[in-house]
Structure formats: C-alpha cells, structure tokens
Motif scaffolding. Structure first.
Motif, PDB file in Angstrom:
ATOM      1  N   ARG A  51       0.823  -1.215   0.000  1.00 42.73           N
ATOM      2  CA  ARG A  51       0.000   0.000   0.000  1.00 42.73           C
ATOM      3  C   ARG A  51       0.857   1.266   0.000  1.00 42.73           C
ATOM      4  O   ARG A  51       0.551   2.258   0.656  1.00 42.73           O
ATOM      5  CB  ARG A  51      -0.962   0.013   1.181  1.00 42.73           C
ATOM      6  CG  ARG A  51      -1.954  -1.138   1.162  1.00 42.73           C
ATOM      7  CD  ARG A  51      -3.107  -0.908   2.122  1.00 42.73           C
ATOM      8  NE  ARG A  51      -3.930  -2.098   2.241  1.00 42.73           N
ATOM      9  CZ  ARG A  51      -4.831  -2.499   1.351  1.00 42.73           C
ATOM     10  NH1 ARG A  51      -5.030  -1.792   0.266  1.00 42.73           N
ATOM     11  NH2 ARG A  51      -5.527  -3.605   1.544  1.00 42.73           N
ATOM     12  N   SER A 261       4.904   0.788  -6.510  1.00 42.13           N
ATOM     13  CA  SER A 261       3.716   1.212  -5.759  1.00 42.13           C
ATOM     14  C   SER A 261       2.853   2.148  -6.584  1.00 42.13           C
ATOM     15  O   SER A 261       1.616   2.116  -6.505  1.00 42.13           O
ATOM     16  CB  SER A 261       4.140   1.897  -4.457  1.00 42.13           C
ATOM     17  OG  SER A 261       4.741   0.970  -3.569  1.00 42.13           O
ATOM     18  N   ASP A 266      -0.979   2.852  -5.448  1.00 44.75           N
ATOM     19  CA  ASP A 266      -0.925   2.987  -3.997  1.00 44.75           C
ATOM     20  C   ASP A 266      -0.277   4.269  -3.496  1.00 44.75           C
ATOM     21  O   ASP A 266      -0.081   4.422  -2.289  1.00 44.75           O
ATOM     22  CB  ASP A 266      -0.180   1.789  -3.398  1.00 44.75           C
ATOM     23  CG  ASP A 266      -0.967   0.503  -3.535  1.00 44.75           C
ATOM     24  OD1 ASP A 266      -2.207   0.577  -3.543  1.00 44.75           O
ATOM     25  OD2 ASP A 266      -0.352  -0.571  -3.642  1.00 44.75           O
ATOM     26  N   HIS A 330      -2.140  -4.796  -3.790  1.00 45.72           N
ATOM     27  CA  HIS A 330      -1.446  -3.587  -3.332  1.00 45.72           C
ATOM     28  C   HIS A 330      -0.036  -3.888  -2.825  1.00 45.72           C
ATOM     29  O   HIS A 330       0.407  -3.335  -1.819  1.00 45.72           O
ATOM     30  CB  HIS A 330      -2.257  -2.879  -2.244  1.00 45.72           C
ATOM     31  CG  HIS A 330      -3.652  -2.539  -2.653  1.00 45.72           C
ATOM     32  ND1 HIS A 330      -3.945  -1.474  -3.476  1.00 45.72           N
ATOM     33  CD2 HIS A 330      -4.836  -3.148  -2.387  1.00 45.72           C
ATOM     34  CE1 HIS A 330      -5.251  -1.430  -3.680  1.00 45.72           C
ATOM     35  NE2 HIS A 330      -5.814  -2.432  -3.040  1.00 45.72           N
ATOM     36  N   GLU A 363      -8.865  -3.537   3.392  1.00 45.69           N
ATOM     37  CA  GLU A 363      -9.060  -2.100   3.512  1.00 45.69           C
ATOM     38  C   GLU A 363     -10.217  -1.812   4.466  1.00 45.69           C
ATOM     39  O   GLU A 363     -11.228  -2.515   4.486  1.00 45.69           O
ATOM     40  CB  GLU A 363      -9.365  -1.493   2.146  1.00 45.69           C
ATOM     41  CG  GLU A 363      -8.196  -1.545   1.191  1.00 45.69           C
ATOM     42  CD  GLU A 363      -8.497  -0.815  -0.098  1.00 45.69           C
ATOM     43  OE1 GLU A 363      -8.391   0.418  -0.119  1.00 45.69           O
ATOM     44  OE2 GLU A 363      -8.845  -1.492  -1.066  1.00 45.69           O
TER      45      GLU A 363
END
Length: 460
Positions: A51, A261, A266, A330, A363
């Motif tokens: 993330r 990322s 993310d 992620h 999440e």
C-alpha cells in the motif's frame, strides 16, 4: 573470482501499516542466498512495499568484489529497461495535458521517421513492428552508442518486419524514438522533463540518469559470468551510457519500489490520474500464445493463475532488474543485481508478492453514506432480458448488480455515475462499461424501469 553470497547486510526494514512475519522475511533471505549461489550473483538488492509503504528491504553479497564492499540500502544499480516505465509515464502525462494524442502518427513528432502507420500507442506497447535496435549501432558490442545526432539520422533507416499490431515485437529503438516524442511535445530535454514530471513527483530519491562522481561511489560494479564456471569478472562496459529513454536510469531498490507502488495505484500523489494509470495497465497486445505475458502502455504484464502483475524487466552490461506490482493486492517488489543475467529474479519477485499478499490487511470500509435523493428512488429489483437485476447503494455509489452468466464477463457490481437527470453511465468494468442507463418513468413521474443498450428492464 568466486562469489560468497552469504555475506549480506541486515535487512533495513521499515514497518508501517503491515508487519511481515519474521518467518516470511527469513524465508525470502534464504531464497535470495540460494539463488545467488546457484547463479553466481555477486550482489543483490531487494525491496517490498505494501500500500505504498516500504515494509522490507535488504542487501546481499557484494557491490564491489575487489574492495569487498557490501550491498546496502544506498547501493545504486542500473535499471536497464525498467527505465521504459518512466518514459511511458512521461508520454501519458503529455497526453493528459493535451500536448499529444496516442493515436498521433510517430512521423508527426519525429522528422525522418520512415513511412509507417505506427502511432505513439504502438510504440508504447511494442506493437509497432519496428526493429529492435538502432540500425548499424555498435553500442552493444563496444559500449559506445550513437550520439543523439547520429541516432536521429539513423531512425530513417529503420525497418518494420511487421505491420502495426500484427504481433508483439520488443523494440529498444521504439522507446528511444519515444524519447524524441517527449522532447518535441514538451520542448524540454528528455531527461530534464522526466526528472521534473515523473521521478520527482514519485519521490524516487537517489534515482537519475547520469550519476556524478559522488554517486559513482555508491554504484554496484557490474560483472559478467564466465561460461561454465561459478565465477564472474568485471564487465568493462558497465559504465556505458545508453540512449536514455530505453534503459539509462540508476536507482536503489528502496527507491525504485516506489515506481512499483505507483503502478499498483498505492501512492497518494503521482504524475498520472487514476484513470490514466488504469489505462496504462490495460492489456494492449499479447506476447505469447499462452498469454503468460503481454504489454500495456509501457508495463510488461505477467499473468499467473489468479491475477496479472504489472512492471518491467531489465538487463544490460553487468546488471539485471525485475520490478513487479499487484494492483489487486497492493504489493510491489523489486530485485536488482550486478550481473547481466536476470534468470533468478522473476521467481524471487513473484514469491515476494505472493507471500506479502497473504498478510495484507483488508481495507477499512469507508464511512457509510446515505444514498442521494436521485439514487434512492432507483434502488430495487428489476426484470428484463430473462433475468432479475438490482440497483443498490454500495460504498457511496449507485451500483448495478447483474447475475453471473457462464462464459460472460458479468461481474456482480458495476458502478454507475450520474450524467444528467435520469441518465447514468457504467464506469468501471463489466459488459456495459461506457454504456448509458436511461431511467423510464410513468405518467406520475414514478420510476417504472430503465433501458441499457436497448434492453428494457421493469421494476418488480
């Protein structure tokens, strides 16, 4: 000289939203060491982000055998063709700002480009049919590539063995040509534009095209393997300057994993909008009959049983790299090494992503929001086209739920966005993405149904 891959720096681990089990990271370290022994790798840098946060990084082996310098978090490696990801990002940023279109013929931006129907889109996904390397360039044999002026003159000599999109054909020449497009459309030198509009917004500290004397002390020395021996020697071409757009970047593992990322979606801020990033990752052309690999608008796409990973490989004089990211879980991961054979890197990076994905927390649900007045009167069940469908309020959005049908890519949730009174558009995925839903009312103004793609549905 023989390798001793057991020499490694202690993992420089940053724990943020996710704490990886020690057994997992110990297993990764063991796998890296085993691969280094098997393939005689002098040194290797690795990093994993979840993330957008760095959760693990480590250096293994030696950055410089002669001086016994270990690989650390500050060690620079050449990224080779991973550079193509930032070139593609620069092109898409220029498209988003209105400077160019992906459907522009390349010849519009590059004087002397040979007669071809190739567009900017075709170059981005290696679908142009253009030959792999610059005509008559001695660089791969001597380490001395053509100058910018000579390169521009040579473009006109290029061959196209295939018509655009006839088949996937990897082309360094195509990406170096995209560098010319970036300069023409932006009015800036390629490297300057990329540093300002891609590298810096991504926060990729320690990344650049031409490290000065000070940074050279941090660069891992490149090596080549001696055939049939568990030994390597220094690659005399390790410092060769390549044409920048196809493969010139230098970086650390911790820095370049931020690029991964970004690909996973993310990072809070970046050079591209979420919509353009999704477009960038979308398959444009398939590289093999089994669809194990393909290409988006820049990223390589690596398909496994459950998902598609996005990223890029790289390899040149004395260096190899693999960067991959999973938008689904992620997670982003990278391996960089200082020998020009990336054979063990892909399975290592895939393992990092697979095992890190198992511990990624779900999440947190967004705070519940009541439906808008317009959406509230649409909620309910409808009948049409031989099936019962529902319009529901979910996660702050009006969502259409269609039943799954064998052989059809109908997902259960398809998000709708309001465009006008009684007019909505499917915006994310499914068979109706991009299509309109038009609400139908009776003489009293009550919702009685809707139409999608000329199919009628009536409220139950």
């Amino acid at each position: 000289m023989r390798m001793d891959p057991s020499m490694s720096t202690a993992p420089d681990t940053t724990t943020t939203t996710v704490e990886l089990p020690r057994a997992t990271t110990d297993g990764w370290s063991s796998a890296v060491t085993e691969s280094m022994t098997r393939y005689a790798l002098p040194g290797l840098g690795a990093a994993v982000a979840v993330r957008g946060d760095l959760v693990w990084s480590a250096g293994f082996g030696l950055a410089d055998i002669g001086r016994a310098l270990p690989v650390t978090g500050d060690t620079l490696f050449r990224l080779a063709s991973v550079t193509k990801l930032v070139t593609a990002t620069a092109v898409l940023a220029l498209r988003d700002s209105g400077e160019l279109s992906l459907e522009d013929p390349v010849s519009r931006w590059v004087p002397g480009f040979p007669p071809s129907a190739a567009t900017i889109r075709h170059l981005l996904c290696h679908g142009s049919g253009m030959q792999r390397e610059t005509p008559n360039d001695p660089g791969w044999r001597t380490g001395r590539f053509r100058s910018d002026e000579d390169f521009r003159a040579a473009i006109g000599e290029s061959e196209f063995p295939f018509a655009p999109m006839e088949r996937w054909k990897y082309s360094n020449l195509g990406y170096n040509t995209l560098g010319e497009v970036v300069e023409a459309a932006s009015g800036q030198p390629y490297a300057e534009f990329v540093m300002e509009h891609v590298i810096e917004p991504l926060g990729m500290n320690g990344t650049g095209f031409y490290p000065g004397t000070g940074l050279r002390e941090r660069l891992a020395k490149g090596y080549i393997r001696i055939p049939d021996q568990d030994a390597v020697v220094e690659d005399s071409k390790g410092w060769a300057a390549l044409p920048a757009p196809a493969g010139q970047l230098f970086s650390t593992a911790e820095s370049v994993v931020r690029l991964g990322s970004f690909l996973a979606g993310d990072l809070e801020k970046g050079p591209l909008s979420p919509g353009t990033l999704e477009e960038m990752r979308r398959p444009q052309i398939i590289a093999d009959e089994g669809w194990s690999q393909g290409h988006g608008l820049g990223p390589m796409l690596v398909r496994d049983a459950s998902s598609v990973l996005v990223g890029h490989a790289g390899g040149l004089f004395g260096y190899a790299a693999w960067l991959l990211a999973s938008p689904k879980s992620h997670v982003a991961a990278v391996c960089l090494t200082n020998v020009g054979d990336g054979a063990p890197l892909l399975p290592l990076v895939q393992r990092f992503i697979s095992e890190a994905s198992e511990v990624v927390p779900a999440e947190l649900p967004a705070p519940a929001m009541p439906p808008t007045a317009e959406a509230a009167e649409l909620l309910g069940r409808y009948w049409g086209d031989g099936e019962v469908v529902s319009l529901v309020w979910k996660g702050g959005n009006l969502v259409g739920q269609w039943p799954l049908r064998e052989g059809l890519t109908r997902g259960p949730d398809m998000t709708l966005e309001r465009e006008d009174r009684d007019v909505y558009r499917f915006v994310d995925h499914g068979p109706y993405v991009g299509e309109l839903l038009r609400v139908e009312r009776d003489d009293y103004g009550r919702v009685r149904g809707f139409e999608v793609c000329t199919y009628g549905y009536r409220r139950l």
